[in-house]
Structures are given as C-alpha cells and as structure tokens.
Enzyme design. Structure first.
Site, PDB file in Angstrom:
ATOM      1  N   GLU A 155      -3.793  -9.103   3.259  1.00 54.59           N
ATOM      2  CA  GLU A 155      -3.553  -9.518   4.469  1.00 54.59           C
ATOM      3  C   GLU A 155      -4.599  -8.973   5.363  1.00 54.59           C
ATOM      4  O   GLU A 155      -4.870  -9.680   6.667  1.00 54.59           O
ATOM      5  CB  GLU A 155      -2.160  -8.667   5.018  1.00 54.59           C
ATOM      6  CG  GLU A 155      -2.474  -7.288   5.633  1.00 54.59           C
ATOM      7  CD  GLU A 155      -2.321  -6.244   4.521  1.00 54.59           C
ATOM      8  OE1 GLU A 155      -2.437  -5.033   4.784  1.00 54.59           O
ATOM      9  OE2 GLU A 155      -2.378  -6.616   3.134  1.00 54.59           O
ATOM     10  N   HIS A 166      -4.572  -4.973   0.041  1.00 53.44           N
ATOM     11  CA  HIS A 166      -4.497  -5.463   1.394  1.00 53.44           C
ATOM     12  C   HIS A 166      -5.089  -6.799   1.489  1.00 53.44           C
ATOM     13  O   HIS A 166      -5.962  -7.040   2.118  1.00 53.44           O
ATOM     14  CB  HIS A 166      -5.341  -4.443   2.380  1.00 53.44           C
ATOM     15  CG  HIS A 166      -4.537  -3.202   2.682  1.00 53.44           C
ATOM     16  ND1 HIS A 166      -3.423  -2.973   3.453  1.00 53.44           N
ATOM     17  CD2 HIS A 166      -4.945  -1.927   1.896  1.00 53.44           C
ATOM     18  CE1 HIS A 166      -3.168  -1.794   3.332  1.00 53.44           C
ATOM     19  NE2 HIS A 166      -4.139  -1.077   2.523  1.00 53.44           N
ATOM     20  N   CYS A 171       0.816  -1.171   0.082  1.00 50.93           N
ATOM     21  CA  CYS A 171      -0.061  -0.093  -0.031  1.00 50.93           C
ATOM     22  C   CYS A 171       0.888   1.312  -0.019  1.00 50.93           C
ATOM     23  O   CYS A 171       1.624   1.529  -1.038  1.00 50.93           O
ATOM     24  CB  CYS A 171      -1.050  -0.074   1.022  1.00 50.93           C
ATOM     25  SG  CYS A 171      -2.364   1.121   0.786  1.00 50.93           S
TER      26      CYS A 171
END
Length: 306
Positions: free
Chosen positions: A235, A233, A142
C-alpha cells in the site's frame, strides 16, 4: 468505480485528483445494488496518510464500497488531532455490532514491543476474535499480521539480525490462487520491519502465497479463519520508505540506505514506484473474491449461512 467515504474527509480531494471515483451518500442511495461494507482499523499514528493509501486500493474495483474508518479506544496518535478522529473515525466499540464484508487491520509502529505489553492488546484480542463472527474476510497488514498469526495460530516471531528496509524481489508461489490472479512470477515489494515469522511454527491451515529468499514470507492465506496476512507494504506511496529514512537521519539515528529504493542509491532523488500495479491487482482480486462469496444478506456474514 466508486468508494463511499465521509464527504469532508481530506483524503477525498487526493483521491479525486488521482481519478478515483468517490461517491457521496445521496448518489449512492439511488443505486439498487448492495454496497459492500468494508472497515479499516487504522493503528498508524498518521491516520490521514494511511487511510488514503488503503482507500486508494479499495476503490480500484468496479464495485461500490462503503468504507468505515475505525480506531481502537486508545487514540494512539500524536499527529492526528482529536477533532479529526471524532469527525471521521468510529471506535471499535461503536461498530462491534456491525457486520462487514471486508476488514483491513493496518500495521503499527511498535515492532520492538512484546504483544502482551501493547497497551491496547486486550482490545486487539477482542477485535481479532470478533472478525470470526462479524467479518466475511480480513486482511491483516505488517504488525497486524504478526499479531493475528500469534493470536490465532500461535505463530512465533523473531527479531532479524538487521532491519529489512527497502524494496525487495519476491516470488509468487501460487499464481492460481484467487488473490494472485494476473500476478507476474515475481514482484517488487516495499518492506520495513525488524521481525520475521518462524516458518516452523506455521499451522497446516496457512498457505504461503508470496515469499522472498532475502526477507522471508510476504503473504499467507488462512483457510481456517478467512484471513490473509500481508507482512509487507504494497500500500505504500513512492515516498513512504524515503520519508522514514530521512526522518530517522534527521533524528540522528544510524539508518542504512533503503535497499533498491533510490535511483542510483542517491537519497536526493525521487523513488520510482515499482509495486503500484501489483498493489491494485491484489486488492482488486481480494475484493472480487469477497464479492463472489459474501452473503447478500449482510446480517448472515459470519454465520456460515447464506
């Protein structure tokens, strides 16, 4: 298979309840293979949540990995106590002499600030250059990805008309790439950002791996600087975007409902995780590629000699 983290790290209990194999130092010392050395530069204020998310993914391979938690000199964190940072984190200055097989640089909640105005930007410049001599392969996430693309390749970014916020369909452009082995042709990816990168400013050394017609480039591979850039993202937990939405609503901000997140667009309902398998597969592939290509002698990382 195991990941080795500090014995008292709170993330340990969470990971163990999920079935992640966490190894203590005495047990790992009896194994003959060389553990892979990974670092996580955590730029997020909520250190515990972020470290747990990435430890979960890094632990998803059959390899033993030693994970070092790293922070910049500026603690950045109002939500993480100083004693927690002292107990579980090293500053980058503490580890700059070390070599790492893999290194992750997280995002940071400073999207609206020019890079040069970030108070720890000088240290970030050093860290990004340091990855070329002390890290075999780096994954930037990011804001970390935008910062590295800006510094290493001069890639421009621009503010989008509206924040990209939600779960968006993305296309896999190269299913033969080592990082994307086993990926389906498209996937759902959580996105939360105000900025996008300018495709016209990409250098020839960068290959787009995952893309979206709605929210732009998701992931790039960098052949020149041994890096990958994940602009979104994978994760994230089930509730990461939901928590961000509810936080902003409680703060009185005019925040739109995250796209494709809540079942029936009902923010009272629990979001379904439709990206977990691809998140694990990405990290499994990335770590396997590192394992296959990193020098056995750790001190040779970054030298081009092995």
């Amino acid at each position: 298979m195991p990941i080795r983290i500090p014995d008292q790290l709170p993330a340990r209990k969470t990971l163990e309840t999920e079935g992640v194999v966490v190894m203590d130092q005495s047990r790992s010392a009896r194994q003959d293979i060389r553990p892979l050395q990974f670092g996580l530069l955590n730029l997020m204020p909520n250190k515990q949540r972020t470290e747990t998310q990435f430890a979960r993914l890094i632990a998803s391979t059959p390899l033993q990995i030693d994970l070092t938690l790293v922070r910049v000199a500026d603690p950045l964190s109002k939500s993480t106590p100083e004693d927690y940072l002292q107990n579980f984190y090293s500053t980058w200055e503490d580890v700059r002499a070390k070599k790492f097989d893999g290194f992750v640089v997280t995002g940071a909640p400073i999207a609206n600030m020019p890079f040069e105005d970030v108070r720890y930007w000088p240290e970030m410049l050093e860290i990004m250059d340091w990855t070329q001599t002390n890290v075999h392969h780096t994954m930037f996430i990011c804001w970390g990805a935008q910062a590295a693309l800006h510094h290493l390749h001069g890639v421009k970014r621009y503010r989008m008309e509206h924040k990209a916020f939600g779960v968006y369909r993305h296309k896999v452009l190269d299913t033969r790439h080592p990082f994307l082995r086993g990926f389906s042709d498209d996937l759902a990816v959580p996105v939360s950002r105000y900025n996008d990168i300018d495709r016209q400013s990409l250098s020839p050394d960068l290959d787009i791996l995952i893309d979206s017609d709605e929210v732009g480039i998701c992931m790039l591979d960098d052949r020149k600087y041994r890096a990958a850039y994940m602009l979104n993202h994978l994760e994230y937990d089930n509730t990461s975007l939901a928590d961000e939405y509810h936080r902003d609503i409680e703060a009185g901000l005019d925040t739109p409902l995250p796209v494709n997140l809540f079942p029936g667009n009902d923010p009272s309902r629990m979001p379904e995780n439709r990206w977990r398998s691809h998140a694990h597969l990405l990290f499994q592939n990335w770590i396997n590629e590192i394992y296959q290509t990193t020098p056995y002698e750790l001190e040779k990382v970054g030298t081009g000699e092995w």
